[in-house]
Write an enzyme that holds these catalytic residues in place. Structure first.
Site, PDB file in Angstrom:
ATOM      1  N   THR A 140       0.840  -1.192   0.000  1.00 57.15           N
ATOM      2  CA  THR A 140       0.000   0.000   0.000  1.00 57.15           C
ATOM      3  C   THR A 140       0.876   1.243   0.000  1.00 57.15           C
ATOM      4  OG1 THR A 140      -0.211   0.186   2.422  1.00 57.15           O
ATOM      5  CG2 THR A 140      -1.787  -1.258   1.279  1.00 57.15           C
ATOM      6  N   GLY A 141       0.369   2.294  -0.628  1.00 53.22           N
ATOM      7  CA  GLY A 141       1.131   3.535  -0.717  1.00 53.22           C
ATOM      8  C   GLY A 141       2.439   3.358  -1.465  1.00 53.22           C
ATOM      9  N   SER A 142       2.390   2.652  -2.589  1.00 58.27           N
ATOM     10  CA  SER A 142       3.635   2.318  -3.298  1.00 58.27           C
ATOM     11  C   SER A 142       3.826   3.114  -4.577  1.00 58.27           C
ATOM     12  CB  SER A 142       3.693   0.818  -3.597  1.00 58.27           C
ATOM     13  OG  SER A 142       2.492   0.340  -4.172  1.00 58.27           O
ATOM     14  N   SER A 196       5.170   6.018  -4.594  1.00 64.72           N
ATOM     15  CA  SER A 196       6.340   6.882  -4.395  1.00 64.72           C
ATOM     16  C   SER A 196       7.067   6.431  -3.133  1.00 64.72           C
ATOM     17  CB  SER A 196       5.930   8.357  -4.253  1.00 64.72           C
ATOM     18  OG  SER A 196       5.130   8.538  -3.089  1.00 64.72           O
ATOM     19  N   GLY A 197       8.247   7.003  -2.903  1.00 66.86           N
ATOM     20  CA  GLY A 197       8.961   6.861  -1.639  1.00 66.86           C
ATOM     21  C   GLY A 197       9.279   5.439  -1.237  1.00 66.86           C
ATOM     22  N   GLY A 221       7.353   3.008  -0.257  1.00 64.00           N
ATOM     23  CA  GLY A 221       6.492   1.996  -0.860  1.00 64.00           C
ATOM     24  C   GLY A 221       6.948   1.609  -2.250  1.00 64.00           C
ATOM     25  N   TYR A 226       1.356  11.741  15.245  1.00 64.03           N
ATOM     26  CA  TYR A 226       2.058  10.785  14.377  1.00 64.03           C
ATOM     27  C   TYR A 226       2.794   9.736  15.206  1.00 64.03           C
ATOM     28  CZ  TYR A 226       5.425   8.993  10.972  1.00 64.03           C
ATOM     29  OH  TYR A 226       6.197   8.175  10.175  1.00 64.03           O
TER      30      TYR A 226
END
Length: 259
Positions: A13-15, A17-18, A20, A148
């Site tokens: 998940t969230g792949s 960019s960055g 991920g 966070y």
């Protein structure tokens, strides 16, 4: 080193960019059938093409509808990497109650949604991996970003609870806890503020001095996304069959602990 992931289907998940993206890239290179996830369709499809993903999942995991859509695309998933999340640089004064709730929804509940949708299939097939991307602030929080910090602690906690739940199923649950990692946004930030801090002009000087001032560690630099991906690939592999409920810190020794 071949970590025996060929034929395993992995959702990161969230792949788009960055971290991920780096995780998806390495898992694909190791033979896994990777599903790349994001909310920006154009960017997600671009990354998916670059890493050789087998599918693209578009959806907002803070909603049941988005999670349903992503789970449907992911299909029979063997490896779930809950990487999607967000943070901001605000403190106690500016982090309202709504900010806390939103952060928990994005960083914790979104991962729970995917666990609830994909782990039953893993249990039924008798093999699976659930990997949370956490962080050192879960155990050693700072004054800034309290919301966070707390959401990271929840990620670590739920991973251990899930490991207990999955006893004797062939499915494991673990955490990879990065330190300060040099993604593009961090490099731009450090370069921009370097003159104000007197960190020097060359990137080598800037990184060394920024690491000293911001994230003191035993290596003297920021981590690289590929180093986080390596830890994930290991935990996803059969070599980690005997590891569950654990946290692997990849932080250059920022967090000091005898445990």
């Amino acid at each position: 080193m071949d970590v025996n992931l060929k034929g395993r289907r992995a959702l990161v998940t969230g792949s788009s960019s960055g971290l991920g993206e780096a995780i998806a890239r390495l898992l694909a290179a190791e033979g896994a059938d990777v599903v790349v996830h994001g909310r920006d369709e154009a960017r997600t499809r671009k990354v998916a093409e670059e890493v050789g993903a087998v599918a693209v999942a578009i959806g907002d995991l803070t909603t049941d509808e988005g999670a349903d859509a992503v789970a449907a695309t992911a299909g029979e998933t063997d490896i779930l990497v809950n990487n999607a999340g967000a943070y901001d640089h605000i403190g106690w004064t500016d982090a309202t109650a709504d900010t806390w709730v939103r952060t928990y929804e994005v960083n914790v509940v979104s991962g729970v949604r995917m666990i609830q949708r994909l782990v039953p299939g893993m249990r039924g097939r008798g093999w699976g991996r659930v990997i949370q991307i956490g962080g050192g602030l879960a155990s050693q929080p700072i004054a800034m970003q309290p919301h966070y910090n707390a959401s990271l602690a929840a990620r670590h906690n739920l991973a251990v609870s899930l490991a207990r739940e999955l006893k004797d199923t062939g499915v494991t649950s673990n955490v990879v806890a990065p330190g300060a990692i040099l993604v593009d946004a961090v490099e731009r930030l450090l370069t921009g503020i370097a003159p104000d801090h007197g960190w020097g002009e060359s990137w080598e000087e800037i990184e060394r001095n920024a690491a000293r001032d911001f994230v003191p560690n035993d290596i003297g630099r920021f981590g690289r996304p590929e180093e986080i991906a390596g830890a994930v690939a290991y935990l996803a592999s059969p070599y980690a069959d005997y590891i569950s409920g654990a946290t692997i810190r990849v932080d250059g020794g920022t967090i000091r602990s005898v445990n």
